[in-house]
Design an enzyme around this catalytic site. Structure first.
Site, short mmCIF file in Angstrom:
data_model
loop_
_atom_site.label_atom_id
_atom_site.label_comp_id
_atom_site.label_asym_id
_atom_site.label_seq_id
_atom_site.Cartn_x
_atom_site.Cartn_y
_atom_site.Cartn_z
N CYS B 85 0.84 -1.20 0.00
CA CYS B 85 0.00 0.00 0.00
C CYS B 85 0.88 1.26 0.00
O CYS B 85 1.51 1.56 -0.99
CB CYS B 85 -0.98 -0.05 1.17
SG CYS B 85 -2.34 1.13 1.01
N HIS B 194 -3.48 -5.76 1.15
CA HIS B 194 -2.74 -5.95 2.40
C HIS B 194 -2.62 -7.41 2.83
O HIS B 194 -3.44 -7.89 3.62
CB HIS B 194 -3.43 -5.17 3.52
CG HIS B 194 -3.32 -3.70 3.37
ND1 HIS B 194 -2.37 -2.95 4.04
CD2 HIS B 194 -4.03 -2.82 2.61
CE1 HIS B 194 -2.50 -1.68 3.70
NE2 HIS B 194 -3.50 -1.57 2.84
N GLU B 196 -0.72 -8.60 5.00
CA GLU B 196 -0.47 -8.69 6.45
C GLU B 196 -1.78 -8.67 7.25
O GLU B 196 -1.77 -8.99 8.44
CB GLU B 196 0.47 -7.56 6.91
CG GLU B 196 -0.17 -6.21 7.16
CD GLU B 196 -0.50 -5.43 5.88
OE1 GLU B 196 -0.48 -6.01 4.78
OE2 GLU B 196 -0.80 -4.21 6.01
#
Lengths: 85, 234
Positions: B85, B194, B196
């Site tokens: 991002c 994302h 994560e």
């Protein structure tokens, strides 16, 4: 003190959705006859001493504009200190 | 295995990125934007967020931070770097990746679970994924629309450098549905969604994102350097 103005605009081929949103809002204000709006940034750099266009250009090239998507112009601003509308 | 996660002023997802590193089985090393020392890490993650308030352009000011000067040099020397991002935006601003990320075409911030197709496993960050594997991980951005000139886009596709594409709807108007790309060598990857945020069933839509972190552990573990030099203490 000397002011240099840098204008940064998206390249013509890069979609400007903010400009489009503004253009689409104008008819609601009763404004007709506008075919397009594009939005950019105006950056004012105050130099100690004389306006240094070369340094301003270097700053614009390295930081103020991203050459992938933007282009810029640099000019000395003689109206520094004037009242603005 | 030591994976560094950089914190810039305004970083938002550095905590989740460090957690994802730990869940995958490596040590997460917090790196600070003002500290040029990488503390002997084997790979670096640039996390999501709003570094320096997104002032001027997303990632434009973070690019000039002391830690980035070191990372740019190290990445050119082969250090694996993943930008997520805002981290992707920083990598583009630092010219480690081509193109740029601009305002979403529809102007809305987009936050949803997003299906992606992993287009290449030929990076140290994606080698655990199968060929053209589809995954579901969160996307959340206001300026995530990938743009580049036609020549660059053609080159990325010809050289197998599109790492992931959006499927089931493009959330931001990215050209050619591009969600992630890599550099020529493959060690630098930028991704807009994302991974994560998708490493445990409790907090994510899937655990599909974990593959990015297990991949790098496998990749770096396979070519593991011996003990790190002095000063490798975080």
């Amino acid at each position: 003190m000397a002011r240099v103005v840098v204008d940064v605009m998206l390249k013509p081929e890069i979609l400007d959705p903010q400009g489009q949103a503004v253009a689409n809002a104008l008819p609601h204000l009763g404004v007709e006859g506008v075919s397009a709006v594009r939005i950019g940034k105006r950056i004012e750099i105050e130099f100690v001493g004389d306006a240094d266009l070369d340094r301003a250009r270097d700053i614009a090239d390295r930081l103020l504009a991203n050459p992938v998507i933007e282009e810029f112009t640099v000019r000395a601003d003689d109206s520094a200190g004037d009242d603005r509308q | 295995m030591r994976i560094g996660v950089v914190t810039f002023p305004g970083s938002l997802d550095d905590g989740d990125a460090r957690r994802a590193v730990r869940v995958a089985g490596a040590d997460a090393i917090a790196l600070w934007h003002a500290d040029a020392d990488l503390h002997g890490v084997d790979a670096v993650v640039l996390p999501g967020g709003f570094s320096y308030g997104d002032y001027l352009r997303c990632g434009a000011i973070a690019r000039f931070s002391p830690v980035m000067a070191t990372i740019v040099d190290a990445a050119r020397g082969g250090l694996p770097v993943l930008g997520i991002c805002n981290g992707f935006q920083v990598l583009c601003e630092a010219h480690l990746l081509p193109g740029a990320l601009v305002r979403n075409a529809h102007l809305h911030f987009r936050n949803r679970d997003q299906r992606l197709r992993i287009e290449t496993a030929r990076t140290p960050w994606t080698m655990d994924y199968g060929p053209r594997q589809e995954v579901c991980i969160p996307v959340k951005n206001g300026e995530g629309r990938y743009v580049a000139d036609e020549h660059t886009l053609d080159l990325l596709e010809a050289e197998d450098r599109v790492v992931a594409r959006y499927v089931g709807g493009n959330p931001n108007g990215s050209m050619r549905d591009i969600a992630a790309i890599r550099n020529e060598a493959g060690n630098v990857v930028g991704i807009m969604p994302h991974p994560e945020h998708a490493v445990s069933a409790l907090t994510g839509p899937s655990t599909d994102g974990l593959g990015f972190f297990t991949s790098i552990i496998a990749a770096v573990g396979g070519s593991r350097r011996p003990a790190h030099t002095a000063g490798a203490q975080a």
